[in-house]
Design a protein around this motif. Structure first.
Motif, PDB file in Angstrom:
ATOM      1  N   GLU A 202       0.827  -1.210   0.000  1.00 61.36           N
ATOM      2  CA  GLU A 202       0.000   0.000   0.000  1.00 61.36           C
ATOM      3  C   GLU A 202       0.860   1.259   0.000  1.00 61.36           C
ATOM      4  O   GLU A 202       0.564   2.238  -0.703  1.00 61.36           O
ATOM      5  CB  GLU A 202      -0.909  -0.013   1.223  1.00 61.36           C
ATOM      6  N   THR A 203       1.954   1.231   0.769  1.00 57.48           N
ATOM      7  CA  THR A 203       2.842   2.390   0.839  1.00 57.48           C
ATOM      8  C   THR A 203       3.476   2.691  -0.517  1.00 57.48           C
ATOM      9  O   THR A 203       3.490   3.841  -0.972  1.00 57.48           O
ATOM     10  CB  THR A 203       3.951   2.147   1.883  1.00 57.48           C
ATOM     11  N   ILE A 204       4.005   1.641  -1.168  1.00 55.10           N
ATOM     12  CA  ILE A 204       4.636   1.826  -2.477  1.00 55.10           C
ATOM     13  C   ILE A 204       3.611   2.312  -3.499  1.00 55.10           C
ATOM     14  O   ILE A 204       3.876   3.240  -4.279  1.00 55.10           O
ATOM     15  CB  ILE A 204       5.281   0.514  -2.954  1.00 55.10           C
ATOM     16  N   GLY A 205       2.432   1.694  -3.494  1.00 57.55           N
ATOM     17  CA  GLY A 205       1.400   2.093  -4.454  1.00 57.55           C
ATOM     18  C   GLY A 205       0.962   3.529  -4.277  1.00 57.55           C
ATOM     19  O   GLY A 205       0.829   4.274  -5.254  1.00 57.55           O
ATOM     20  N   ASP A 206       0.724   3.929  -3.032  1.00 55.90           N
ATOM     21  CA  ASP A 206       0.305   5.312  -2.768  1.00 55.90           C
ATOM     22  C   ASP A 206       1.374   6.303  -3.217  1.00 55.90           C
ATOM     23  O   ASP A 206       1.061   7.354  -3.794  1.00 55.90           O
ATOM     24  CB  ASP A 206       0.025   5.501  -1.274  1.00 55.90           C
ATOM     25  N   MET A 294      -1.364  13.064  -2.291  1.00 55.38           N
ATOM     26  CA  MET A 294      -0.400  12.254  -1.550  1.00 55.38           C
ATOM     27  C   MET A 294      -0.830  12.028  -0.108  1.00 55.38           C
ATOM     28  O   MET A 294      -0.532  10.989   0.479  1.00 55.38           O
ATOM     29  CB  MET A 294       0.981  12.934  -1.558  1.00 55.38           C
ATOM     30  N   GLY A 295      -1.520  13.020   0.470  1.00 53.00           N
ATOM     31  CA  GLY A 295      -1.840  12.921   1.878  1.00 53.00           C
ATOM     32  C   GLY A 295      -0.574  12.984   2.708  1.00 53.00           C
ATOM     33  O   GLY A 295       0.450  13.512   2.299  1.00 53.00           O
ATOM     34  N   ARG A 296      -0.643  12.419   3.888  1.00 54.12           N
ATOM     35  CA  ARG A 296       0.543  12.373   4.756  1.00 54.12           C
ATOM     36  C   ARG A 296       0.822  10.935   5.171  1.00 54.12           C
ATOM     37  O   ARG A 296       1.194  10.644   6.302  1.00 54.12           O
ATOM     38  CB  ARG A 296       0.338  13.262   5.983  1.00 54.12           C
ATOM     39  N   ASN A 297       0.611  10.012   4.221  1.00 54.07           N
ATOM     40  CA  ASN A 297       0.767   8.595   4.522  1.00 54.07           C
ATOM     41  C   ASN A 297       2.205   8.226   4.866  1.00 54.07           C
ATOM     42  O   ASN A 297       2.443   7.366   5.706  1.00 54.07           O
ATOM     43  CB  ASN A 297       0.301   7.749   3.321  1.00 54.07           C
ATOM     44  N   LEU A 298       3.179   8.846   4.191  1.00 56.94           N
ATOM     45  CA  LEU A 298       4.573   8.470   4.433  1.00 56.94           C
ATOM     46  C   LEU A 298       5.084   9.001   5.767  1.00 56.94           C
ATOM     47  O   LEU A 298       5.930   8.380   6.396  1.00 56.94           O
ATOM     48  CB  LEU A 298       5.455   8.987   3.291  1.00 56.94           C
ATOM     49  N   GLU A 299       4.585  10.170   6.185  1.00 58.83           N
ATOM     50  CA  GLU A 299       4.972  10.757   7.462  1.00 58.83           C
ATOM     51  C   GLU A 299       6.500  10.825   7.616  1.00 58.83           C
ATOM     52  O   GLU A 299       7.072  10.363   8.591  1.00 58.83           O
ATOM     53  CB  GLU A 299       4.354   9.975   8.629  1.00 58.83           C
ATOM     54  N   ILE A 300       7.147  11.398   6.613  1.00 56.33           N
ATOM     55  CA  ILE A 300       8.599  11.554   6.641  1.00 56.33           C
ATOM     56  C   ILE A 300       8.910  13.049   6.720  1.00 56.33           C
ATOM     57  O   ILE A 300       8.391  13.835   5.921  1.00 56.33           O
ATOM     58  CB  ILE A 300       9.256  10.944   5.388  1.00 56.33           C
ATOM     59  N   HIS A 301       9.735  13.438   7.648  1.00 59.30           N
ATOM     60  CA  HIS A 301      10.073  14.843   7.824  1.00 59.30           C
ATOM     61  C   HIS A 301      10.845  15.345   6.596  1.00 59.30           C
ATOM     62  O   HIS A 301      11.690  14.629   6.051  1.00 59.30           O
ATOM     63  CB  HIS A 301      10.928  15.025   9.086  1.00 59.30           C
ATOM     64  N   TYR A 328      13.121   4.127   1.571  1.00 57.48           N
ATOM     65  CA  TYR A 328      13.126   4.494   2.988  1.00 57.48           C
ATOM     66  C   TYR A 328      11.769   4.205   3.638  1.00 57.48           C
ATOM     67  O   TYR A 328      11.706   3.729   4.777  1.00 57.48           O
ATOM     68  CB  TYR A 328      13.474   5.976   3.138  1.00 57.48           C
ATOM     69  N   ALA A 329      10.691   4.502   2.898  1.00 63.35           N
ATOM     70  CA  ALA A 329       9.349   4.249   3.433  1.00 63.35           C
ATOM     71  C   ALA A 329       9.139   2.762   3.705  1.00 63.35           C
ATOM     72  O   ALA A 329       8.543   2.381   4.722  1.00 63.35           O
ATOM     73  CB  ALA A 329       8.294   4.764   2.459  1.00 63.35           C
ATOM     74  N   VAL A 330       9.634   1.908   2.812  1.00 62.24           N
ATOM     75  CA  VAL A 330       9.521   0.461   3.007  1.00 62.24           C
ATOM     76  C   VAL A 330      10.341   0.018   4.221  1.00 62.24           C
ATOM     77  O   VAL A 330       9.869  -0.767   5.060  1.00 62.24           O
ATOM     78  CB  VAL A 330       9.984  -0.288   1.737  1.00 62.24           C
ATOM     79  N   ILE A 331      11.572   0.523   4.326  1.00 59.52           N
ATOM     80  CA  ILE A 331      12.423   0.171   5.467  1.00 59.52           C
ATOM     81  C   ILE A 331      11.776   0.632   6.774  1.00 59.52           C
ATOM     82  O   ILE A 331      11.831  -0.070   7.801  1.00 59.52           O
ATOM     83  CB  ILE A 331      13.819   0.799   5.297  1.00 59.52           C
ATOM     84  N   LYS A 332      11.127   1.790   6.731  1.00 62.36           N
ATOM     85  CA  LYS A 332      10.466   2.302   7.924  1.00 62.36           C
ATOM     86  C   LYS A 332       9.326   1.391   8.357  1.00 62.36           C
ATOM     87  O   LYS A 332       9.157   1.113   9.550  1.00 62.36           O
ATOM     88  CB  LYS A 332       9.933   3.717   7.650  1.00 62.36           C
ATOM     89  N   VAL A 333       8.550   0.907   7.403  1.00 64.62           N
ATOM     90  CA  VAL A 333       7.459  -0.024   7.721  1.00 64.62           C
ATOM     91  C   VAL A 333       8.011  -1.295   8.358  1.00 64.62           C
ATOM     92  O   VAL A 333       7.509  -1.769   9.387  1.00 64.62           O
ATOM     93  CB  VAL A 333       6.650  -0.365   6.452  1.00 64.62           C
ATOM     94  N   ILE A 334       9.063  -1.856   7.755  1.00 66.68           N
ATOM     95  CA  ILE A 334       9.664  -3.088   8.287  1.00 66.68           C
ATOM     96  C   ILE A 334      10.237  -2.843   9.685  1.00 66.68           C
ATOM     97  O   ILE A 334      10.041  -3.652  10.603  1.00 66.68           O
ATOM     98  CB  ILE A 334      10.769  -3.591   7.336  1.00 66.68           C
TER      99      ILE A 334
END
Length: 354
Positions: A202-206, A294-301, A328-334
């Protein structure tokens, strides 16, 4: 778990991850054959993956309406081929004309630059001279590497030919792929890992859908703005801006440079107009387009993103800059799921949401 213990736990996990990365780096010669194979197949699979995440919501929507997956995929291919043919016959001549005119007028534009430099301060003259020196050095490097680039270009084109076929099977066999992945996971861990994979998916797709949509809208807005103010080569400059917008935060600053160079050869008033158009488009993009798409789904500063881009760019060039944020978003989820998984096993508390 106290706040101190929580940060200690996160630090230990991060240290373990960095240690594994360091060990892999030290023994990279073992994985060299694997790296060569991955490089050979990475490009078509990455391009097909982008297409997969763009088309999958449409395919799923059609399935919910009762259309068979094979029929909806075939229809999407027909639509894409139609759009490409239309663009080739109607849009390409216009873009080709602008690009050709830009190349023909390059000597005249350089002459204008030389005349303008006489009216600038010594500081600005030094900056312009340095920029031209760097540009000439880049051109000379490209000339020397031209012979080596031909095989690379041919192999790249050959790889891209396989993209439609890879994309077709990715769309058609999506469910079978997920079933195969779940089959490899132990039964007692299946539910948790399935949740992690779904969140990564979902993160990658968004991110892909959002970034491409935002970049496309920004390109259209800049084309309209540049056309209104009468900037030369508006279409070419807007397309450049559309592609550079894939680089978060830094992309808009990169995109405005060629537009300002063209404006400088026209008039000082045009420079102000280009800056005004860029500021207006970036205000619209930052306050309206990106938050809604995009929203704020990634929540990365933002500062984290800039550091990531600088680090990834030094390691892997343009590809690293483009892939830095989603990786980075994928690594953060893991990382978050590892922390949630280990925390209750250390002190018996219920793991909070990461």
């Amino acid at each position: 778990m106290t706040k101190q213990n929580k940060w200690l736990m996160r630090g230990i996990i991060l240290l373990l991850i960095l240690t594994i990365i360091w060990m892999l780096y030290q023994t990279n010669f073992i994985f060299q054959p694997v790296v060569i194979i991955i490089r050979a197949i990475a490009l078509p699979f990455i391009v097909a993956g982008v297409g997969f995440y763009l088309l999958r919501p449409i395919i799923r929507w059609a399935e919910r309406k009762g259309v068979k997956r094979l029929y909806s995929i075939t229809f999407m291919y027909i639509v894409i081929i139609g759009v490409l043919i239309t663009g080739f016959f109607f849009v390409r001549p216009y873009l080709f004309e602008q690009a050709t005119m830009m190349m023909k007028e390059a000597p005249e534009q350089l002459a204008k630059w030389e005349r303008m430099k006489l009216n600038l301060s010594p500081f600005l003259q030094d900056i312009i001279n340095e920029a031209f020196t760097m540009a000439n050095a880049s051109v000379e490097k490209m000339k020397h590497r031209a012979g080596a680039m031909v095989p690379w270009f041919l192999s790249t084109m050959a790889s891209l030919v396989t993209v439609p076929f890879i994309l077709f099977y990715m769309l058609r066999d999506e469910r079978n792929f997920w079933k195969f992945i779940k089959y490899l996971i132990p039964q007692d861990k299946r539910a948790h890992i399935d949740g992690v994979l779904s969140e990564i998916d979902e993160t990658i797709g968004d991110y892909i859908r959002g970034q491409i949509t935002v970049s496309f809208i920004v390109g259209i807005c800049l084309f309209i703005g540049y056309s209104i103010i009468g900037l030369d080569y508006a279409a070419v400059l807007a397309i450049v801006a559309m592609f550079t917008n894939f680089i978060p935060y830094l992309g808009p600053f990169i995109a405005v440079i060629p537009a300002l160079i063209v404006a400088l050869t026209m008039s000082s008033g045009m420079i102000l107009k280009v800056i005004l158009v860029t500021l207006v488009v970036q205000m619209i993009e930052g306050n309206i387009i990106t938050p809604h798409i995009m929203g704020r789904n990634l929540e990365i500063h933002p500062l984290t993103i800039i550091v990531l881009l600088l680090f990834a760019g030094s390691l892997a060039g343009v590809a690293g800059v483009i892939l830095a944020v989603p990786v980075y978003a994928v690594i953060k989820v893991i990382y978050c799921h590892i922390f949630e998984y280990l925390q209750p096993r250390i002190n018996g508390d219920k793991a909070p949401s990461c």
